[in-house]
Design an enzyme around this catalytic site. Structure first.
Site, PDB file in Angstrom:
ATOM      1  N   GLU A   1      -2.783 -56.170   4.123  1.00 14.85           N
ATOM      2  CA  GLU A   1      -3.928 -57.054   3.842  1.00 14.85           C
ATOM      3  C   GLU A   1      -3.385 -58.456   3.563  1.00 14.85           C
ATOM      4  O   GLU A   1      -2.538 -58.617   2.675  1.00 14.85           O
ATOM      5  CB  GLU A   1      -4.721 -56.539   2.639  1.00 14.85           C
TER       6      GLU A   1
ATOM      7  N   ASN B   1      -8.262 -51.259  -2.123  1.00 12.12           N
ATOM      8  CA  ASN B   1      -8.330 -50.850  -3.533  1.00 12.12           C
ATOM      9  C   ASN B   1      -9.726 -50.966  -4.134  1.00 12.12           C
ATOM     10  O   ASN B   1     -10.050 -50.278  -5.095  1.00 12.12           O
ATOM     11  CB  ASN B   1      -7.330 -51.650  -4.375  1.00 12.12           C
TER      12      ASN B   1
ATOM     13  N   HIS C   1      -0.686 -57.850   0.701  1.00  9.78           N
ATOM     14  CA  HIS C   1      -0.868 -56.578  -0.003  1.00  9.78           C
ATOM     15  C   HIS C   1      -0.441 -55.414   0.886  1.00  9.78           C
ATOM     16  O   HIS C   1      -1.119 -55.078   1.861  1.00  9.78           O
ATOM     17  CB  HIS C   1      -2.337 -56.418  -0.454  1.00  9.78           C
TER      18      HIS C   1
ATOM     19  N   SER D   1      -2.169 -55.650  -6.608  1.00  9.99           N
ATOM     20  CA  SER D   1      -3.158 -54.670  -6.163  1.00  9.99           C
ATOM     21  C   SER D   1      -4.566 -55.102  -6.515  1.00  9.99           C
ATOM     22  O   SER D   1      -5.525 -54.625  -5.916  1.00  9.99           O
ATOM     23  CB  SER D   1      -2.946 -53.346  -6.901  1.00  9.99           C
TER      24      SER D   1
HETATM   25  N1  CAA Z   1      10.423 -43.568   3.265  1.00  9.87           N
HETATM   26  C1  CAA Z   1      10.742 -43.198   4.512  1.00  9.87           C
HETATM   27  N2  CAA Z   1      10.141 -42.206   5.191  1.00  9.87           N
HETATM   28  C2  CAA Z   1       9.149 -41.566   4.550  1.00  9.87           C
HETATM   29  C3  CAA Z   1       8.747 -41.886   3.233  1.00  9.87           C
HETATM   30  C4  CAA Z   1       9.436 -42.947   2.585  1.00  9.87           C
HETATM   31  N3  CAA Z   1       9.140 -43.337   1.343  1.00  9.87           N
HETATM   32  N4  CAA Z   1       7.730 -41.068   2.888  1.00  9.87           N
HETATM   33  C5  CAA Z   1       7.502 -40.264   3.926  1.00  9.87           C
HETATM   34  N5  CAA Z   1       8.351 -40.563   4.936  1.00  9.87           N
HETATM   35  C6  CAA Z   1       8.401 -39.977   6.278  1.00  9.87           C
HETATM   36  C7  CAA Z   1       9.609 -39.084   6.422  1.00  9.87           C
HETATM   37  O1  CAA Z   1      10.026 -39.090   7.753  1.00  9.87           O
HETATM   38  C8  CAA Z   1       9.047 -37.738   6.030  1.00  9.87           C
HETATM   39  O2  CAA Z   1       9.820 -36.688   6.510  1.00  9.87           O
HETATM   40  P1  CAA Z   1      11.004 -36.101   5.545  1.00  9.87           P
HETATM   41  O3  CAA Z   1      10.352 -35.614   4.287  1.00  9.87           O
HETATM   42  O4  CAA Z   1      11.613 -34.995   6.368  1.00  9.87           O
HETATM   43  O5  CAA Z   1      11.970 -37.203   5.274  1.00  9.87           O
HETATM   44  C9  CAA Z   1       7.694 -37.795   6.713  1.00  9.87           C
HETATM   45  O6  CAA Z   1       7.243 -39.141   6.486  1.00  9.87           O
HETATM   46  C10 CAA Z   1       6.680 -36.826   6.187  1.00  9.87           C
HETATM   47  O7  CAA Z   1       6.576 -36.969   4.813  1.00  9.87           O
HETATM   48  P2  CAA Z   1       6.051 -35.796   3.889  1.00  9.87           P
HETATM   49  O8  CAA Z   1       6.425 -34.496   4.468  1.00  9.87           O
HETATM   50  O9  CAA Z   1       6.481 -36.121   2.485  1.00  9.87           O
HETATM   51  O10 CAA Z   1       4.476 -35.861   3.821  1.00  9.87           O
HETATM   52  P3  CAA Z   1       3.300 -36.422   4.709  1.00  9.87           P
HETATM   53  O11 CAA Z   1       3.380 -35.971   6.109  1.00  9.87           O
HETATM   54  O12 CAA Z   1       2.089 -36.110   3.910  1.00  9.87           O
HETATM   55  O13 CAA Z   1       3.431 -38.009   4.732  1.00  9.87           O
HETATM   56  C11 CAA Z   1       2.621 -39.858   3.453  1.00  9.87           C
HETATM   57  C12 CAA Z   1       3.650 -38.727   3.570  1.00  9.87           C
HETATM   58  C13 CAA Z   1       2.792 -40.845   4.590  1.00  9.87           C
HETATM   59  C14 CAA Z   1       2.958 -40.542   2.141  1.00  9.87           C
HETATM   60  C15 CAA Z   1       1.171 -39.247   3.472  1.00  9.87           C
HETATM   61  O14 CAA Z   1       1.061 -38.216   2.537  1.00  9.87           O
HETATM   62  C16 CAA Z   1       0.120 -40.300   3.158  1.00  9.87           C
HETATM   63  O15 CAA Z   1      -0.295 -41.066   4.008  1.00  9.87           O
HETATM   64  N6  CAA Z   1      -0.375 -40.314   1.891  1.00  9.87           N
HETATM   65  C17 CAA Z   1      -1.365 -41.276   1.456  1.00  9.87           C
HETATM   66  C18 CAA Z   1      -0.682 -42.545   1.028  1.00  9.87           C
HETATM   67  C19 CAA Z   1      -1.648 -43.623   0.642  1.00  9.87           C
HETATM   68  O16 CAA Z   1      -2.861 -43.465   0.617  1.00  9.87           O
HETATM   69  N7  CAA Z   1      -1.074 -44.797   0.301  1.00  9.87           N
HETATM   70  C20 CAA Z   1      -1.832 -45.912  -0.177  1.00  9.87           C
HETATM   71  C21 CAA Z   1      -1.823 -45.898  -1.672  1.00  9.87           C
HETATM   72  S1  CAA Z   1      -2.757 -47.216  -2.329  1.00  9.87           S
HETATM   73  C22 CAA Z   1      -1.728 -48.508  -2.257  1.00  9.87           C
HETATM   74  O17 CAA Z   1      -0.615 -48.455  -1.855  1.00  9.87           O
HETATM   75  C23 CAA Z   1      -2.301 -49.830  -2.693  1.00  9.87           C
HETATM   76  C24 CAA Z   1      -2.256 -50.158  -4.134  1.00  9.87           C
HETATM   77  O18 CAA Z   1      -2.298 -51.384  -4.419  1.00  9.87           O
HETATM   78  C25 CAA Z   1      -2.236 -49.166  -5.244  1.00  9.87           C
HETATM   79  P1  NAD Z   2       7.144 -50.593 -10.196  1.00 11.73           P
HETATM   80  O1  NAD Z   2       6.921 -50.373 -11.646  1.00 11.73           O
HETATM   81  O2  NAD Z   2       7.576 -49.454  -9.345  1.00 11.73           O
HETATM   82  O3  NAD Z   2       8.221 -51.765  -9.970  1.00 11.73           O
HETATM   83  C1  NAD Z   2       8.182 -53.015 -10.574  1.00 11.73           C
HETATM   84  C2  NAD Z   2       9.616 -53.515 -10.640  1.00 11.73           C
HETATM   85  O4  NAD Z   2       9.602 -54.906 -10.956  1.00 11.73           O
HETATM   86  C3  NAD Z   2      10.462 -52.817 -11.710  1.00 11.73           C
HETATM   87  O5  NAD Z   2      11.584 -52.218 -11.081  1.00 11.73           O
HETATM   88  C4  NAD Z   2      10.874 -53.948 -12.656  1.00 11.73           C
HETATM   89  O6  NAD Z   2      12.182 -53.807 -13.155  1.00 11.73           O
HETATM   90  C5  NAD Z   2      10.748 -55.159 -11.751  1.00 11.73           C
HETATM   91  N1  NAD Z   2      10.532 -56.424 -12.473  1.00 11.73           N
HETATM   92  C6  NAD Z   2       9.701 -56.654 -13.503  1.00 11.73           C
HETATM   93  N2  NAD Z   2       9.779 -57.959 -13.880  1.00 11.73           N
HETATM   94  C7  NAD Z   2      10.667 -58.547 -13.054  1.00 11.73           C
HETATM   95  C8  NAD Z   2      11.172 -59.872 -12.925  1.00 11.73           C
HETATM   96  N3  NAD Z   2      10.753 -60.835 -13.725  1.00 11.73           N
HETATM   97  N4  NAD Z   2      12.076 -60.107 -11.946  1.00 11.73           N
HETATM   98  C9  NAD Z   2      12.493 -59.120 -11.126  1.00 11.73           C
HETATM   99  N5  NAD Z   2      12.042 -57.848 -11.205  1.00 11.73           N
HETATM  100  C10 NAD Z   2      11.139 -57.568 -12.157  1.00 11.73           C
HETATM  101  O7  NAD Z   2       5.799 -51.231  -9.637  1.00 11.73           O
HETATM  102  P2  NAD Z   2       5.208 -51.184  -8.149  1.00 11.73           P
HETATM  103  O8  NAD Z   2       4.409 -49.966  -7.981  1.00 11.73           O
HETATM  104  O9  NAD Z   2       6.298 -51.514  -7.196  1.00 11.73           O
HETATM  105  O10 NAD Z   2       4.165 -52.392  -8.215  1.00 11.73           O
HETATM  106  C11 NAD Z   2       4.576 -53.737  -8.107  1.00 11.73           C
HETATM  107  C12 NAD Z   2       3.381 -54.607  -7.740  1.00 11.73           C
HETATM  108  O11 NAD Z   2       2.838 -54.133  -6.491  1.00 11.73           O
HETATM  109  C13 NAD Z   2       2.213 -54.564  -8.738  1.00 11.73           C
HETATM  110  O12 NAD Z   2       1.592 -55.806  -8.738  1.00 11.73           O
HETATM  111  C14 NAD Z   2       1.316 -53.492  -8.144  1.00 11.73           C
HETATM  112  O13 NAD Z   2      -0.021 -53.626  -8.556  1.00 11.73           O
HETATM  113  C15 NAD Z   2       1.470 -53.772  -6.660  1.00 11.73           C
HETATM  114  N6  NAD Z   2       1.196 -52.645  -5.754  1.00 11.73           N
HETATM  115  C16 NAD Z   2       1.504 -51.357  -6.138  1.00 11.73           C
HETATM  116  C17 NAD Z   2       1.245 -50.318  -5.245  1.00 11.73           C
HETATM  117  C18 NAD Z   2       1.574 -48.893  -5.581  1.00 11.73           C
HETATM  118  O14 NAD Z   2       1.113 -47.992  -4.897  1.00 11.73           O
HETATM  119  N7  NAD Z   2       2.366 -48.622  -6.605  1.00 11.73           N
HETATM  120  C19 NAD Z   2       0.714 -50.592  -3.984  1.00 11.73           C
HETATM  121  C20 NAD Z   2       0.439 -51.926  -3.620  1.00 11.73           C
HETATM  122  C21 NAD Z   2       0.671 -52.949  -4.528  1.00 11.73           C
END
Ligand code: CAA
Ligand code: NAD
Length: 305
Positions: free
Chosen positions: A172, A210, A160, A139
């Site tokens: 990405e 991010n 990503h 991330s």
């Molecule tokens: N797997 C499969 N289907 C899924 C799912 C999953 N994990 N999550 C949601 N769905 C589908 C399902 O069809 C679900 O319907 P059911 O609950 O009946 O199964 C439908 O989507 C609707 O879901 P929800 O009613 O729970 O809620 P929603 O309409 O708000 O959609 C969401 C869920 C898509 C997650 C929406 O809330 C959303 O877009 N949230 C923002 C997510 C976001 O910003 N993600 C980026 C995070 S940052 C990142 O990832 C990068 C990083 O490095 C940290």
């Molecule tokens: P998580 O904690 O849900 O899962 C990580 C998993 O990796 C765990 O189940 C752990 O058992 C496993 N693991 C650790 N060391 C290992 C190894 N040596 N071999 C095999 N498995 C191992 O974490 P996450 O949220 O899935 O994040 C994973 C990566 O993805 C991080 O680099 C995070 O920054 C990135 N990421 C996270 C998000 C998010 O929304 N959570 C979104 C995009 C990218």
């Protein structure tokens, strides 16, 4: 045969990725494995032990049922076929070295800590075929720095994905100064085959999403710490006032507070003068109490039934 034809033939052969290994079966690795298997790739999902392999595959089954229910709502038999077909393309393993031995692409999705990612990549660099492309789903960390531990920096890039992977349409694709054009094309092609819309970003902290999203989530917590508004009201404000699908506290819990905390700590260590990257006390406290968000049952909110 002309040099150009030989080159383009090589490109065409190299571009095809069939055997994909995902390392880490948590939130992200499971989602990536699911989508790769659903789009016809042979996928191996690697976890640290058999119990976690089973947990990851179980989570994928549940997610596939949700997708099938949505995509094939009028045809249950087709939905079951989709689930079965995807599961047939997917296997789990706790044997890292064995799993990468026949891979075209390895995607790492383990904990957001540089030394741990380095340890993993140096291990697999020694055993994976020479042509295998490596990618990290980090991330926030530098793709170049992660890849620098390997002897294949030309075949190393960033993929990503976004959480939840089956739903989020963006990917990405990150190329470092050392990523070859061929590797970059392979990664873009792979992303398209997954059905994602790919954008390209340089190897900069947080890439595009991010770099904007994490300082926003951190500032929301600072707003709460100052006592300006409650978490619930800040979430409502951003959903109804800015049209975001989730508020910043719901999103932080969804991403995982440990991941958010690791991102901020890593950036702060590297760029101590940037106020946007300052770690947030409340997030650190919740993580130290084991409150990691949805995945642990409690974060800013409680998810215990
Ligand atoms: N797997 C499969 N289907 C899924 C799912 C999953 N994990 N999550 C949601 N769905 C589908 C399902 O069809 C679900 O319907 P059911 O609950 O009946 O199964 C439908 O989507 C609707 O879901 P929800 O009613 O729970 O809620 P929603 O309409 O708000 O959609 C969401 C869920 C898509 C997650 C929406 O809330 C959303 O877009 N949230 C923002 C997510 C976001 O910003 N993600 C980026 C995070 S940052 C990142 O990832 C990068 C990083 O490095 C940290
Ligand atoms: P998580 O904690 O849900 O899962 C990580 C998993 O990796 C765990 O189940 C752990 O058992 C496993 N693991 C650790 N060391 C290992 C190894 N040596 N071999 C095999 N498995 C191992 O974490 P996450 O949220 O899935 O994040 C994973 C990566 O993805 C991080 O680099 C995070 O920054 C990135 N990421 C996270 C998000 C998010 O929304 N959570 C979104 C995009 C990218």
């Amino acid at each position: 045969m002309s040099v150009l034809r030989v080159f383009s033939r090589k490109m065409a052969t190299a571009a095809k990725i069939n055997n994909v290994v995902i390392i880490g079966g948590g939130l992200m690795g499971s989602g990536i494995a699911q989508v790769a298997a659903a789009t016809g790739h042979n996928v191996t999902l690697v976890e640290v032990n058999d119990q976690l392999v089973d947990k990851a595959i179980g989570g994928i089954k549940k997610s596939l049922e949700r997708v099938a229910k949505k995509q094939f709502k009028d045809d249950t038999a087709k939905g079951q076929e989709y689930i079965q077909g995807t599961l047939e393309k997917l296997k789990g393993s706790a044997k890292l070295e064995e799993s990468v031995a026949n891979s075209d692409l390895v995607i790492e999705a383990i904990i957001e800590k540089m030394p741990i990612k380095h340890e993993l990549f140096s291990k697999i660099d020694a055993v994976a075929p020479k042509g295998t492309v490596f990618a990290s789903n980090t991330s926030s960390l530098s793709i170049g720095e992660i890849g620098s531990i390997t002897k294949r920096q030309d075949r190393f890039g960033g993929l990503h994905f976004f959480n939840p992977v089956p739903m989020m349409k963006l990917l990405e694709v990150i190329r470092t100064e050392k990523t070859s054009e061929e590797t970059y094309q392979q990664l873009m092609e792979f992303g398209k085959r997954l059905g994602k819309t790919c954008i390209t970003c340089k190897d900069t902290p947080g890439f595009v999403v991010n770099r904007l999203l994490v300082p926003y989530m951190a500032e929301a917590v600072r707003l709460l710490e100052r006592g300006d508004a409650s978490a619930r009201d800040i979430d409502i404000a951003m959903k109804l006032g800015a049209g975001y699908p989730m508020g910043p506290f719901e999103l932080s819990d969804y991403v995982g507070l440990d991941t958010t905390n690791n991102i901020l700590q890593g950036w702060h260590e590297k760029y101590p003068d940037n106020p946007l990257f300052k770690p947030v006390k409340l997030v650190e406290k919740l993580v130290s109490e084991g409150k990691l968000g949805v995945k642990s049952g409690e974060g800013f909110y409680s998810y215990k039934k």
